[in-house]
Design a protein around this motif. Sequence first.
Motif, short mmCIF file in Angstrom:
data_model
loop_
_atom_site.label_atom_id
_atom_site.label_comp_id
_atom_site.label_asym_id
_atom_site.label_seq_id
_atom_site.Cartn_x
_atom_site.Cartn_y
_atom_site.Cartn_z
N ALA A 1 0.87 -1.17 0.00
CA ALA A 1 0.00 0.00 0.00
C ALA A 1 0.91 1.22 0.00
O ALA A 1 1.93 1.24 0.68
N ILE A 2 0.57 2.22 -0.79
CA ILE A 2 1.37 3.43 -0.89
C ILE A 2 0.49 4.64 -0.64
O ILE A 2 -0.69 4.65 -0.99
N GLU A 3 1.04 5.64 -0.01
CA GLU A 3 0.32 6.88 0.22
C GLU A 3 0.48 7.76 -1.01
O GLU A 3 1.59 7.94 -1.52
N ILE A 4 -0.64 8.28 -1.48
CA ILE A 4 -0.62 9.21 -2.62
C ILE A 4 -1.43 10.43 -2.21
O ILE A 4 -2.09 10.44 -1.18
N LYS A 5 -1.42 11.45 -3.02
CA LYS A 5 -2.21 12.64 -2.73
C LYS A 5 -3.69 12.25 -2.70
O LYS A 5 -4.20 11.69 -3.65
N GLY A 6 -4.33 12.50 -1.59
CA GLY A 6 -5.76 12.24 -1.48
C GLY A 6 -6.14 10.85 -1.00
O GLY A 6 -7.31 10.51 -0.96
N GLY A 7 -5.17 10.01 -0.66
CA GLY A 7 -5.51 8.67 -0.17
C GLY A 7 -4.39 7.68 -0.34
O GLY A 7 -3.23 7.98 -0.09
N TYR A 8 -4.75 6.50 -0.85
CA TYR A 8 -3.79 5.40 -0.96
C TYR A 8 -3.98 4.66 -2.28
O TYR A 8 -5.05 4.69 -2.88
N GLY A 9 -2.92 4.01 -2.71
CA GLY A 9 -2.94 3.15 -3.87
C GLY A 9 -2.12 1.92 -3.55
O GLY A 9 -1.79 1.67 -2.40
N TYR A 10 -1.78 1.14 -4.57
CA TYR A 10 -0.93 -0.02 -4.33
C TYR A 10 0.08 -0.19 -5.45
O TYR A 10 -0.09 0.31 -6.56
N LEU A 11 1.13 -0.89 -5.10
CA LEU A 11 2.25 -1.17 -5.99
C LEU A 11 2.51 -2.66 -5.93
O LEU A 11 2.56 -3.23 -4.85
N ILE A 12 2.66 -3.29 -7.08
CA ILE A 12 2.99 -4.72 -7.13
C ILE A 12 4.31 -4.88 -7.84
O ILE A 12 4.52 -4.33 -8.92
N THR A 13 5.22 -5.62 -7.20
CA THR A 13 6.54 -5.87 -7.76
C THR A 13 6.77 -7.37 -7.89
O THR A 13 6.11 -8.18 -7.23
N ASN A 14 7.72 -7.72 -8.74
CA ASN A 14 8.10 -9.12 -8.90
C ASN A 14 9.26 -9.42 -7.95
O ASN A 14 9.72 -8.53 -7.23
N PRO A 15 9.76 -10.68 -7.93
CA PRO A 15 10.84 -11.03 -6.99
C PRO A 15 12.10 -10.18 -7.11
O PRO A 15 12.81 -9.98 -6.14
N SER A 16 12.38 -9.65 -8.29
CA SER A 16 13.58 -8.81 -8.44
C SER A 16 13.27 -7.33 -8.19
O SER A 16 14.06 -6.46 -8.54
#
Length: 98
Positions: A26-41
Motif C-alpha cells: 500500500a502506498i500513500e498518494i495525494k488524497g488517499g492510498y494506492g498499491y504497488l505490485i513488484t516481482n521477486p527482483s
Amino acid sequence: MLQASLPALAGTCLLSCHADAYRCQAIEIKGGYGYLITNPSSDTIIYQPFIPSASGQMAFRTASDALKAGKAVCKKLNSGHPPALTRNELEALGIQLN
C-alpha cells in the motif's frame, strides 16, 4: 494500469504483503492510498494509484483497502489470471467505490 516504471510515486510504503512470486504494498498518494505490485527482483509490475473499476480517479480511502485490492491482484497473477478487478470483486472485499 500496467507500467514498467514508477512515475511520480508520492508517498512511502505503508503496508506490504508477500504472495508467492509477487509483492504488494500500500502506498500513500495525494488524497488517499494506492498499491504497488513488484516481482521477486523488485521490478514494478503494477502501479495503481486509483481504485480500478471506479469512475474517475478516486484513491483508496485507507491503506488497508488498498492492500486488500493489491492482495487480490497478487492472487490473480500467481494463479495465471489477468490482474483486473471488477466492481463486484472490490465490493466483495468491502471497498467503498463512491
